[in-house]
Motif scaffolding. Structure first.
Motif, PDB file in Angstrom:
ATOM      1  N   UNK A  73       0.777  -1.280   0.024  1.00 41.33           N
ATOM      2  CA  UNK A  73       0.232   0.090   0.078  1.00 41.33           C
ATOM      3  C   UNK A  73       0.998   1.230  -0.035  1.00 41.33           C
ATOM      4  N   UNK A  74       0.414   2.449  -0.493  1.00 38.03           N
ATOM      5  CA  UNK A  74       1.006   3.582  -0.614  1.00 38.03           C
ATOM      6  C   UNK A  74       1.234   4.340   0.634  1.00 38.03           C
ATOM      7  N   UNK A  75       2.216   4.544   1.270  1.00 42.77           N
ATOM      8  CA  UNK A  75       2.661   5.266   2.473  1.00 42.77           C
ATOM      9  C   UNK A  75       2.813   6.686   2.312  1.00 42.77           C
ATOM     10  N   UNK A  76       3.096   7.127   1.241  1.00 40.27           N
ATOM     11  CA  UNK A  76       3.264   8.514   0.766  1.00 40.27           C
ATOM     12  C   UNK A  76       4.265   8.547  -0.382  1.00 40.27           C
ATOM     13  N   UNK A  77       4.798   9.981  -0.770  1.00 40.75           N
ATOM     14  CA  UNK A  77       5.705  10.221  -1.711  1.00 40.75           C
ATOM     15  C   UNK A  77       6.773  10.792  -1.178  1.00 40.75           C
ATOM     16  N   UNK A  78       7.938  10.374  -1.571  1.00 46.63           N
ATOM     17  CA  UNK A  78       9.401  10.768  -1.040  1.00 46.63           C
ATOM     18  C   UNK A  78       9.955  11.659  -2.179  1.00 46.63           C
ATOM     19  N   UNK A  79      10.587  12.390  -1.451  1.00 45.73           N
ATOM     20  CA  UNK A  79      11.277  13.652  -2.430  1.00 45.73           C
ATOM     21  C   UNK A  79      12.845  13.362  -2.092  1.00 45.73           C
ATOM     22  N   UNK A  80      13.777  12.853  -3.043  1.00 47.15           N
ATOM     23  CA  UNK A  80      15.256  12.579  -2.391  1.00 47.15           C
ATOM     24  C   UNK A  80      15.956  13.477  -3.173  1.00 47.15           C
TER      25      UNK A  80
END
Length: 161
Positions: A73-80
């Motif tokens: 499931x989707x936890x969120x969106x990461x920005x690296x």
């Protein structure tokens, strides 16, 4: 016979060329400065827009299919963040990586670098609300040749300023 020749003397021509040259150089220097500022401001606005995009995608639960394909499931969106680029990608439970087809990589223009302070990369926009930040974080864009900077602030709630 009295014949008058019409035209400009050499001195008049040289003075005219001198005035035109000085005007051109002043305008060109101003244009170069404007172009450099625009590169940095455009990079800042694009970064802000992409952070808002990542927050929106996380809050809406968008691209859940990327994680569902991996039975997660989707936890969120990461920005690296890196010095000359950043990547936005879905963060799934179980640590599965949905792959590049679900990610967006943005390369900064030449001579523009990115530095972060107040948090450690990656910045994660969670699906429920907020981020992984405990306090406000700062992203600083720097244009190398001039040392000019632009700052973007991300609050602990994920608001981009």
């Amino acid at each position: 016979m009295n014949s008058k020749k019409s035209g400009f003397t050499l001195i008049e021509v040289l003075v005219g060329l001198g005035i035109v040259s000085v005007s051109f150089l002043a305008g060109y220097a101003g244009y170069q400065d404007f172009a450099r500022r625009q590169i940095l401001e455009t990079s800042r606005e694009e970064l802000k827009s992409n952070l808002v995009y990542a927050r929106h995608k996380a809050l809406s639960g968008d691209s859940a299919s990327a994680c569902n394909a991996l039975s997660d499931t989707l936890e969120g969106f990461s920005v690296t963040f890196a010095a000359s680029s950043y990547t936005i990608s879905p963060k799934c439970t179980g640590g599965a990586n949905p792959g590049a087809s679900y990610s967006k990589q943005v390369n900064l223009p030449t001579n523009v670098t990115l530095a972060i302070s107040g948090f450690v990369s990656p910045l994660v926009y969670k699906t429920v609300s907020g981020t992984n930040l405990s306090s406000n974080g700062t992203l600083t864009l720097t244009f190398g040749p001039t040392g000019a900077t632009q700052i973007v602030t991300v609050t602990a709630q994920g608001v981009v300023q």
